[in-house]
Design a protein around this motif. Structure first.
Motif, short mmCIF file in Angstrom:
data_model
loop_
_atom_site.label_atom_id
_atom_site.label_comp_id
_atom_site.label_asym_id
_atom_site.label_seq_id
_atom_site.Cartn_x
_atom_site.Cartn_y
_atom_site.Cartn_z
N VAL A 12 0.84 -1.21 0.00
CA VAL A 12 0.00 0.00 0.00
C VAL A 12 0.88 1.25 0.00
O VAL A 12 0.60 2.23 -0.71
N GLY A 13 1.96 1.22 0.78
CA GLY A 13 2.88 2.35 0.81
C GLY A 13 3.49 2.62 -0.55
O GLY A 13 3.62 3.78 -0.97
N ALA A 14 3.88 1.54 -1.25
CA ALA A 14 4.47 1.70 -2.57
C ALA A 14 3.48 2.32 -3.54
O ALA A 14 3.81 3.26 -4.29
N ARG A 15 2.25 1.82 -3.53
CA ARG A 15 1.24 2.34 -4.46
C ARG A 15 0.87 3.78 -4.10
O ARG A 15 0.64 4.61 -4.99
N SER A 16 0.85 4.09 -2.83
CA SER A 16 0.60 5.48 -2.41
C SER A 16 1.73 6.38 -2.88
O SER A 16 1.50 7.54 -3.26
N GLY A 17 2.95 5.85 -2.85
CA GLY A 17 4.09 6.63 -3.31
C GLY A 17 4.02 6.95 -4.79
O GLY A 17 4.37 8.06 -5.20
N PHE A 18 3.55 6.00 -5.59
CA PHE A 18 3.39 6.27 -7.02
C PHE A 18 2.33 7.35 -7.24
O PHE A 18 2.49 8.21 -8.13
N VAL A 19 1.26 7.32 -6.45
CA VAL A 19 0.25 8.37 -6.57
C VAL A 19 0.84 9.72 -6.22
O VAL A 19 0.62 10.72 -6.92
N ALA A 20 1.63 9.78 -5.13
CA ALA A 20 2.25 11.04 -4.72
C ALA A 20 3.19 11.55 -5.80
O ALA A 20 3.20 12.75 -6.12
N ARG A 21 3.99 10.66 -6.37
CA ARG A 21 4.89 11.08 -7.46
C ARG A 21 4.09 11.59 -8.65
O ARG A 21 4.46 12.58 -9.29
N GLY A 22 2.99 10.92 -8.93
CA GLY A 22 2.15 11.35 -10.05
C GLY A 22 1.57 12.73 -9.83
O GLY A 22 1.53 13.55 -10.76
N VAL A 23 1.15 13.03 -8.61
CA VAL A 23 0.60 14.35 -8.31
C VAL A 23 1.65 15.43 -8.53
O VAL A 23 1.38 16.47 -9.15
N LEU A 24 2.87 15.19 -8.06
CA LEU A 24 3.94 16.18 -8.21
C LEU A 24 4.25 16.43 -9.68
O LEU A 24 4.33 17.59 -10.11
N TYR A 25 4.43 15.37 -10.46
CA TYR A 25 4.78 15.56 -11.86
C TYR A 25 3.63 16.16 -12.66
O TYR A 25 3.85 16.96 -13.56
N LEU A 26 2.41 15.79 -12.32
CA LEU A 26 1.26 16.36 -13.03
C LEU A 26 1.19 17.87 -12.78
O LEU A 26 0.99 18.66 -13.72
N LEU A 27 1.39 18.28 -11.54
CA LEU A 27 1.35 19.71 -11.23
C LEU A 27 2.53 20.45 -11.84
O LEU A 27 2.37 21.58 -12.33
N ILE A 28 3.71 19.84 -11.82
CA ILE A 28 4.87 20.48 -12.46
C ILE A 28 4.60 20.66 -13.95
O ILE A 28 4.92 21.71 -14.53
N GLY A 29 4.01 19.66 -14.58
CA GLY A 29 3.68 19.78 -15.99
C GLY A 29 2.69 20.88 -16.26
O GLY A 29 2.84 21.66 -17.21
N VAL A 30 1.66 20.99 -15.41
CA VAL A 30 0.66 22.05 -15.58
C VAL A 30 1.30 23.42 -15.40
O VAL A 30 1.03 24.36 -16.18
N GLY A 248 4.66 16.33 -21.66
CA GLY A 248 5.29 15.04 -21.37
C GLY A 248 5.45 14.81 -19.87
O GLY A 248 5.21 13.71 -19.38
N LEU A 249 5.82 15.86 -19.13
CA LEU A 249 5.95 15.72 -17.68
C LEU A 249 4.60 15.42 -17.03
O LEU A 249 4.50 14.61 -16.10
N ALA A 250 3.55 16.08 -17.53
CA ALA A 250 2.21 15.79 -17.02
C ALA A 250 1.82 14.34 -17.33
O ALA A 250 1.21 13.66 -16.50
N LEU A 251 2.18 13.87 -18.52
CA LEU A 251 1.89 12.48 -18.87
C LEU A 251 2.65 11.51 -17.98
O LEU A 251 2.15 10.43 -17.66
N PHE A 252 3.87 11.90 -17.56
CA PHE A 252 4.59 11.03 -16.63
C PHE A 252 3.84 10.95 -15.31
O PHE A 252 3.86 9.90 -14.64
N GLY A 253 3.19 12.04 -14.91
CA GLY A 253 2.35 11.98 -13.73
C GLY A 253 1.22 10.98 -13.90
O GLY A 253 0.94 10.18 -13.00
N LEU A 254 0.57 11.00 -15.06
CA LEU A 254 -0.50 10.03 -15.34
C LEU A 254 0.05 8.61 -15.40
O LEU A 254 -0.61 7.66 -14.97
#
Length: 265
Positions: A12-30, A248-254
């Motif tokens: 669960v921690g690992a999957r939560s970490g991927f979500v957190a990384r996705g949020v950061l990259y999605l916002l950086i892309g935006v 592309g950075l936003a897509l990495f978040g996705l």
């Protein structure tokens, strides 16, 4: 310890970490898209993303959740370093060493996020630019400093190209659940290739500017994430190349969101 490493809590921690990384990259892309389209003054880096989260009505609550997810990612990578990762080559020394480096990195980012959430630290917006220049200046002041900076810069460029090449070759597929649907695989290929290439190109750009700093013996030539992203608007393609990189950075978040669902951990 081995049973804890294989527990549902770590998964669960690992999957939560991927979500957190996705949020950061999605916002950086935006944020980077905004810079490319409007030339705005936002910071397209981790600190800029944290400030965007803090500005939401929920306030510090999503920051605490983000920090907890990054802690989960750090712990999962630590278990990989100690016991080996999933897959046939997960026990190789190189894989375990890479997991150890990732664990330290995510632990550091988690500490920054949690400190910001607690009000004990700032977001670090624009900090990557200052950190790059300060670190370059300290290295250049050492004996053979120019060579040290140059070697580190070449290593960063190579790492960026390696990340982009692995994305193009779809190396992430070996970590995915074999029972995925065709639509899910197509989603991961679109976001994984485009996102991985953008991430690798950005890292290579950071290395390129560090190499220029070594050649010119000028630490001000070094750039962090935000300045490196902005530099793409200075090319012949104008702001559109920056927007393409930002997308592309936003897509990495996705892609990271997809990894939270389909990656074997």
């Amino acid at each position: 310890m081995r049973s804890v490493a294989r527990s549902d809590a770590v998964r669960v921690g690992a999957r939560s970490g991927f979500v957190a990384r996705g949020v950061l990259y999605l916002l950086i892309g935006v944020l980077a898209v905004r810079i490319g389209m409007t030339g705005g003054g936002e910071q397209a880096d981790r600190g800029g993303a944290l400030e965007q989260i803090a500005a939401t009505p929920a306030g510090a609550v999503p920051l605490w959740a983000l920090g907890a997810g990054l802690v989960g990612m750090a712990l999962w990578r630590l278990t990989e370093a100690v016991f080996g990762a999933a897959g046939p080559d997960g026990h190789k020394p190189g894989k375990r060493a890479l997991s150890a480096v990732r664990s330290v990195f995510y632990a550091f980012v988690a500490a920054v996020v949690l400190a910001f959430a607690a009000g004990a630290g700032d977001s670090g917006a624009g900090e990557t630019d200052r950190q790059s220049q300060d670190a370059t200046a300290r290295l250049l002041a050492l004996p053979a400093g120019r060579w040290l900076v140059g070697a580190a810069a070449v290593g960063i460029v190579v790492a960026g190209l390696w990340i982009a090449a692995r994305a193009v070759r779809r190396k992430y597929r070996k970590h995915l659940d074999g029972a995925m649907s065709e639509n899910a695989r197509r989603y991961m290929d679109v976001t994984g290739v485009a996102g991985g290439v953008a991430r690798g190109v950005l890292l290579a750009a950071v290395g390129y500017f560090a190499l220029r700093a070594a050649i010119d013996f000028d630490p001000d030539e070094a750039k962090g994430m935000d300045d490196a992203i902005r530099s793409f608007a200075q090319t012949g393609a104008g702001p559109w190349l920056l927007v393409a990189l930002a997308a592309g950075l936003a897509l990495f978040g996705l892609f990271s969101f997809g990894m939270s669902r389909w990656r074997r951990v």
